[in-house]
Write a protein that holds these residues in place. Sequence first.
Motif, PDB file in Angstrom:
ATOM      1  N   UNK A   1       0.854  -1.205   0.000  1.00  0.00           N
ATOM      2  CA  UNK A   1       0.000   0.000   0.000  1.00  0.00           C
ATOM      3  C   UNK A   1       0.875   1.234   0.000  1.00  0.00           C
ATOM      4  N   UNK A   2       0.527   2.108  -0.853  1.00  0.00           N
ATOM      5  CA  UNK A   2       1.307   3.315  -1.069  1.00  0.00           C
ATOM      6  C   UNK A   2       1.023   4.350   0.015  1.00  0.00           C
ATOM      7  N   UNK A   4       0.988   7.608  -0.133  1.00  0.00           N
ATOM      8  CA  UNK A   4       0.068   8.695  -0.524  1.00  0.00           C
ATOM      9  C   UNK A   4      -1.380   8.253  -0.432  1.00  0.00           C
ATOM     10  N   UNK A   5      -1.624   7.037  -0.848  1.00  0.00           N
ATOM     11  CA  UNK A   5      -2.985   6.516  -0.817  1.00  0.00           C
ATOM     12  C   UNK A   5      -3.483   6.506   0.614  1.00  0.00           C
ATOM     13  N   UNK A   8      -4.236   9.922   1.848  1.00  0.00           N
ATOM     14  CA  UNK A   8      -5.466  10.413   1.244  1.00  0.00           C
ATOM     15  C   UNK A   8      -6.682   9.803   1.945  1.00  0.00           C
ATOM     16  N   UNK A   9      -6.560   8.501   2.195  1.00  0.00           N
ATOM     17  CA  UNK A   9      -7.662   7.817   2.866  1.00  0.00           C
ATOM     18  C   UNK A   9      -7.863   8.393   4.262  1.00  0.00           C
TER      19      UNK A   9
ATOM     20  N   UNK B  29     -12.426  11.877  -6.854  1.00  0.00           N
ATOM     21  CA  UNK B  29     -11.680  11.601  -5.634  1.00  0.00           C
ATOM     22  C   UNK B  29     -10.905  10.300  -5.778  1.00  0.00           C
ATOM     23  N   UNK B 233     -14.412   5.824   0.197  1.00  0.00           N
ATOM     24  CA  UNK B 233     -13.333   5.444   1.117  1.00  0.00           C
ATOM     25  C   UNK B 233     -13.427   3.965   1.468  1.00  0.00           C
ATOM     26  N   UNK B 237      -9.935   3.548  -2.643  1.00  0.00           N
ATOM     27  CA  UNK B 237      -9.687   4.663  -3.550  1.00  0.00           C
ATOM     28  C   UNK B 237      -9.086   4.142  -4.846  1.00  0.00           C
ATOM     29  N   UNK B 282      -7.288  -0.472   5.903  1.00  0.00           N
ATOM     30  CA  UNK B 282      -7.293   0.988   5.733  1.00  0.00           C
ATOM     31  C   UNK B 282      -7.382   1.415   4.270  1.00  0.00           C
ATOM     32  N   UNK B 287      -7.746  -2.163  -3.775  1.00  0.00           N
ATOM     33  CA  UNK B 287      -6.752  -1.125  -3.926  1.00  0.00           C
ATOM     34  C   UNK B 287      -6.128  -1.262  -5.306  1.00  0.00           C
ATOM     35  N   UNK B 290      -0.252   1.025  -7.585  1.00  0.00           N
ATOM     36  CA  UNK B 290       0.186   2.259  -8.224  1.00  0.00           C
ATOM     37  C   UNK B 290       1.423   2.768  -7.528  1.00  0.00           C
ATOM     38  N   UNK B 293      -0.447   8.250  -6.495  1.00  0.00           N
ATOM     39  CA  UNK B 293      -1.839   8.626  -6.762  1.00  0.00           C
ATOM     40  C   UNK B 293      -1.989  10.120  -6.925  1.00  0.00           C
TER      41      UNK B 293
END
Lengths: 416, 294
Positions: A1-2, A4-5, A8-9, B29, B233, B237, B282, B287, B290, B293
């Motif tokens: 999981x990035x 930034x993501x 943002x979340x 978003x 959410x 995302x 989370x 997902x 990437x 983002x």
Amino acid sequence: MNLNTRRLAAVASVVVVGLSASACGGAKAGDSASASAESCVDTSGDTVKIGFLNSLSGAMSISEKTVSDSLGLAAEQINAEGGVLGKQLEIVQEDGASEPTIFAEKAEKLIQSDCVAAIFGGWTSSSRVAMRPVVKSLNSLLFYPVQYEGLEADRNIFYTGATTNQQIIPALDFLKNEKKIDSIFLAGSDYVFPRTANKIIKQYAAAHDIEVLGEEYQTLDKGEWGTAVDKIVETQPDVVFNTINGDSNVAFLEEYDAKGLSAKTIPIVSVSIAEEEAAAIDVDLTGQMTSWNYYQTVESPDNAAFVKAFKAKYGDERVTSDPMEAAYTSLWLWKGMVEKADSFDVDDVIEAADGVTFDSPEGTVVVNGDNHHIAKTTLIGEVQPNKLIKTIWSSDGPIEPDPFLEGYDWWDPNGA
Amino acid sequence: MDVIVSQLFTGASTGAVLLLVALGLALTFGQMGVINMAHGEFLMAGAYTAYLTQQAVSNSDVSLLIALPLGFLVAGMLGLLLEMTVISRMYHRPLDTLLVTFGVGLILQQVARDVFGAQPKAVASPTWLHGQLDLLGYGYPVTRLFIVTIAVGCLAGTAAVLKYTALGRRIRATVQNRDLAETVGVSTRGTDRVTFFLGSGLAGVAGVALTLVTATVSNLGTSYIVPAFLVVVAGGIGQIKGSVIAAFALGIVGAFLTYYTSGSLATVLTFVLVVAFLQIRPQGLFTVRTRSLA
């Protein structure tokens, strides 16, 4: 999981939670009001200032704008007749912005900076409760024009809308005695008025052999009534008692209609749907009932004159409703009190209030000096195909206000 | 059994409304990472477009059908304007974007109130949407069925655009790796604009559909913006399919909770469930792999 993501979340979660918290934030107001009770009302000139405090923005503006309009009409008419004690009314209009804390701040401003002799306005109970300590500590006057949950009587407030024994209890009497109902379903918005009203209804029902088949609430800003209407279909009550407020009514009645219910199958009695609201609902409401103290269709010369003057001032497409009429009446009652006291002084006005009458559009009303409410006639109405409301039953003359329901032996304020 | 069927249907129709409202947001978003608090006001723009269309075309049977594409265009153009004037200056600054778009939302609400008045406007629903359809012994309102249809239509359209068109490939490329997309010649600024136009336009379509179930007022958007963010959410995302599942899950769970508890408690419990779920996952349901983002 990035990363930034994730960030943002996280931001989005904060937004969501924060917004919902602010949506139901209550008011804690009045504490800021300073203790200077010395009035600065200037009565030396040809004019006297009064304050109108209505939400002209925000969610409640839908309703409160109409109250501001009818107050404006009353002021114009009073001025045309020579004013109050020979002084022309000078209006200071403030916007309560649908936010109780702003009502408290603006009330303080009106009293201390603008030096108004009295404030007219407020709609939601939370706005009234927020203004209450302000008008009390600054010893000013508030005229509150909307039917509400009762259980209150403040020295500095006059309540010109109905208390529960002038709206809800007569509606129940009507349902019990005229419609012979055995069961009832309660649907309301989730805040103090519907909760208190339903508490009264449940105790009434228990004492009168009426079965309460369900009780459903939704928050004011949420319009999802699907499940509640399913429960109504399932339990098949004789009648639905509707204390839903505001736009949420549209969603409820659309859902009611879409699920095939109508006045013919299960009628609804509403206490917050008046002419303005009915007109905005694109559902056939014919035959649905309401309980108020005034309808535009009330047949009397006073009402005919009121409706005509209102349409002349604001446009032919406009309608008049109970809170508008109560607000219009409140300004005239204040004039009556001031002239009876021969003074603008708050203490003198309160002293003189008892027994002041006005031939209002709903009929003659009398101020009760003990609890500061007014005697009002209850009218059960039926919505017509043109969305106006026709009286089908009325109480035997004006009902004396009893905000604490002391005259009802089945009422237990500490009960469930 | 009856309860299960009726609450499944009621929940599904709530879910369809949620999905329709959240779909545009899933683009702006979810794909672009722009927190647009004025999204709710694009719903409102769509709803008022439906009202104005009805005023112009007095036949309510056809006006709704005309209003759907018009609502898309009106809200889309509003979105484009907002993107070009404000949001484009704020990429990579999510909190600033949030505050500014919130302000823009308030301005739009007040403008609508000044233009259309504070009273809700009645938009007549077409006669062919009246009545109910009997499904498994449950009278299912035709209006809700229509909303499900529109939601599915919009979803299919969006998915097709993303998957099969050159524009969709550019959008996905920009989402997955902006720098790399630029090096192969994709105009990421242009892509941003078109994505924002599409996302806002979808809000307009949702707004038109909302006139069937709720009041057309200036603050229409405020009641839907929070659930819409919740859907995106919870769904994850950057993934449309996550939003679809989240919308229907929230709708159906909400319906059952409302049935067995009460409306207010159900709202609280739904939030608790989503928060608990986001503790475990989370990143939401799905997902997207990437590198960047934002």
